[in-house]
Structure formats: C-alpha cells, structure tokens
Enzyme design. Sequence first.
Site, mmCIF file in Angstrom:
data_model
loop_
_atom_site.group_PDB
_atom_site.id
_atom_site.type_symbol
_atom_site.label_atom_id
_atom_site.label_comp_id
_atom_site.label_asym_id
_atom_site.label_seq_id
_atom_site.Cartn_x
_atom_site.Cartn_y
_atom_site.Cartn_z
ATOM 1 C CB CYS A 42 40.856 45.603 18.445
ATOM 2 S SG CYS A 42 39.312 45.971 19.302
ATOM 3 C CB CYS A 70 41.857 46.294 21.881
ATOM 4 S SG CYS A 70 40.857 44.819 21.550
#
Length: 480
Positions: free
Chosen positions: A170, A173
């Site tokens: 991600c 993230c």
Amino acid sequence: MVSTSKIKSVDFYRKIPRDLTEASLSGAGLSIIAALSMIFLFGMELNNYLAVSTSTSVIVDRSADGDFLRLDFNISFPSLSCEFASVDVSDVLGTNRLNVTKTIRKFSIDSNMRPTGSEFHAGEVLSLINHGDETGEEVVEDSVPLTGRNFDTFTHQFPILVVNFYAPWCYWCNLLKPSWEKAAKQIKERYDPEMDGRVILAKVDCTQEGDLCRRNHIQGYPSIRIFRKGSDLKDDNAHHDHESYYGDRDTESLVKMVVSVVEPIHLEPHNLALEDKSDNSSRTLKKAPSTGGCRIEGYMRVKKVPGNLMVSARSGSHSFDSSQMNMSHVVNHLSFGRRIMPQKFSELKRLSPYLGLSHDRLDGRPFINQRDLGPNVTIEHYLQIVKTEVVKSNGQALVEAYEYTAHSSVAHSYYLPVAKFHFELSPMQVLITENSKSFSHFITNVCAIIGGVFTVAGILDSILHHSMTLMKKIELGKNF
C-alpha cells in the site's frame, strides 16, 4: 286566429278511443319484456356514460431543457463498509459528482442485512492528509506487531491499544510507516509499557492476518483504530466498540491524538468513555463501523440525459485490495420521479390497468457474488426509462410516472469493482388522456333505446296477434 281544428291536424300522436282497443295476454307479456329490456339497456348505457375511457398515444417527450429527474434508492451492501462507501453520479453532459453526501444516509448492517446501530457518520476526512517529512529516513520499528494469536491478549492488557492495520504493498501505508514508528517510540518513552501500562501502539499486516482484519472490518489501508478497555464493557471481548482515526498522519499529530486519548484516564480510571474531552479528538476520532456491511439510502436530482449512478469504495488517503472487494447488493428500492403512493396507483387503475407495474422493477432483487465469479467483479444494471403522463380531459395532469426496464450483468474489472446503474431516458413518452362524454349523446342513446325497444315490441306484438287470429280462423274452418 288559427282554429283549434287546424292545430289538431298536425298532431303526431292521434289517440284511439279506449273502446276501440283490445288488451291481450300476449301483448301484456311483450310489454313486461319490453319494459325490462328498456331498464336493462338504460342501466348499461348509464354505466357506460359514467365509466372513464382513455386514449393512449406516444409522443415526443415534452420535458423542458434543463429539467431534473429525482432518483430515489435504498440499496444494501453486505460486504461494503460504510466507512468507505461512496455514491457517485455522472452523465454524458460532463456532470461528475463524487461521494455525494448531502442527501445520502448510511446505516451499518451485518451480513444478513440486519441493521446494527444508528445512522453511520464518517469522521471529518481531511482534503490533504499530512504525512510529515519523515519519508526516506531509516525506520526503526518500535510498534508491536500483532497477530490473531496475541491480539486479544493486548486488548485486555492495555486500556488503550492503537493499531495500524496496513498492507506492505500500500502506497499510503508506506508513507505512514516512518511517522508511525517514530510516534510509537515517543509514546513508549512517555508511557512506559512496564511502568505506566496505559497505552501501546501496534500494527497488523493484513496480508498475513486476513482473518483478524476481516474480524475488525478492515477494507482500506491504512486503517488506524483505537481499542479501549474499561469497566463499562461493550462485548464479550471486554473492550469498547473501537474508533477510527481520520486526522493527519505526521508524527506530531499521531502523538497528540494518542496523548488526548490517554490523559483522561487519570481523571476517570474506571470509566473510559468513547467521547473524548479533546476538541481535536472529537474532530479526528469517530466510532468505527461495527460490521462490514452498509445500507445506503437517499435521493438525488439528475439531468434527463444518459448517466450513471455508481457505488464503490473511495478514499483519497487509503488503498484497497480489489481482489477482496465484494460489491454484492440487494436493491430494496429504486425509482425515478416523484414518489407515488400505492393508493394513488390503485386509484389510477381505472384509467390504465398497467400503470405502475414497472416503476420499481428492481425492488427486492438480490445481486450476490458468492465468490464463484472470482475477484474484481463489477455488477452493472442497464435501465431504460419511459415517462408516462396521465391527463384529464380538461388538460390537468393527474400523475407523471417514470417506469423502466432493467437488464443486469457482471463484468470483471482491472480496477476497483463497483455497483453501476446506467440509466437512459427514452425521447418518447406515453400520454394517457381521459376522454370526456357528451350528456346530449347519452340522452340521445337513451331515447333510441326506449323508442327502439317500444317499436320492436310493437312489431312483434302485431305479428303475434295476427298469427293467433289466423290460427283461430283455421280452427273454425273459415277462409280469408
């Protein structure tokens, strides 16, 4: 002066003296039958006069340029969280409204479509999330990695457990990771887990702990959740319903959020309320969805041109795993135009028995993907709408209904799957007009019935009378 005799000469209805007339049993019978026939035919004619007749025609739609059409819907998504559910509208004229919220309401539901609480209100999502300038620095991991085996242990051990649910692939993230680890270090130094023990920052890799993330209804990455433990327990796991954090993701903001959550514990050690006393927390912390489903209901005004209504997962600061998104749904209600009550349709059945049969064609229909179709499945509905207008004989519009046909299909998408409703209005409309009936025409028909039956009965009586007279002469042996 015109003499009376001359006036009498124009009498159409000259009288025969009663002494010269003869009553007969057959004539009486025919008179009764004729009277009953008159009454019956009069009743039929009266019923026809009172009945409403209509004419149906197909004409070019009379809507004015710029008119809007109301679209009402109520759709349940058992596998789409209200946290990220977005309703978008677009059309061929360039309209593109994303994440409509003004006239939309969301309610969390479970996998069986049952509501699990009051209306869901998402936290204030900042237009631009601040991730700080920690990117590029060497990351020292100070947050505690959690798994399905130790997650419950930590929720019972610490009054406040702040968890970052993430995925290694991600983008968001990876932007959060340096700030998160630095914040974890500062919180650990400020609230030592051994000496203080009030809070700890942890993380969960959802690519490795899929069941744990699904249990907490994680659908977007990263998802920062705050779990509280206290004496006013909310479930069997001895912790409150958890909250989501929607604020900035730089180190300073994360530390400030954690401190605002931890500090009230000194004031209320035995009762950790879900509502924080910090204004900053109330702005960035909101209750997380307790289930993974969402019922979306509301309305919007769309232009009368081909367009799309789409429901999908959307966020400007989260990533989604398209292979895990399931856009299965049940259409509880979907209609166009003003809402028409069922009793109104019942009243209009006398004008058109077929009116209202297709104004909510998709209502109650489920479209469920049981994973047998594979991942990344978009469910599409193609709706063709026809306007039907009912007009009284004086030109007054009784009702304006929009009915539609629906064809549904599934398609595999390279991007995030969506539930898509493509609508297109027909350039033609159905016009049902109530026909008026003339009272003079009714009176004329009544006179025709009375006169016709009387005349036919007289002819039959004459034929019957002469036939019986002839038979009597034959019996007596007389000739003509």
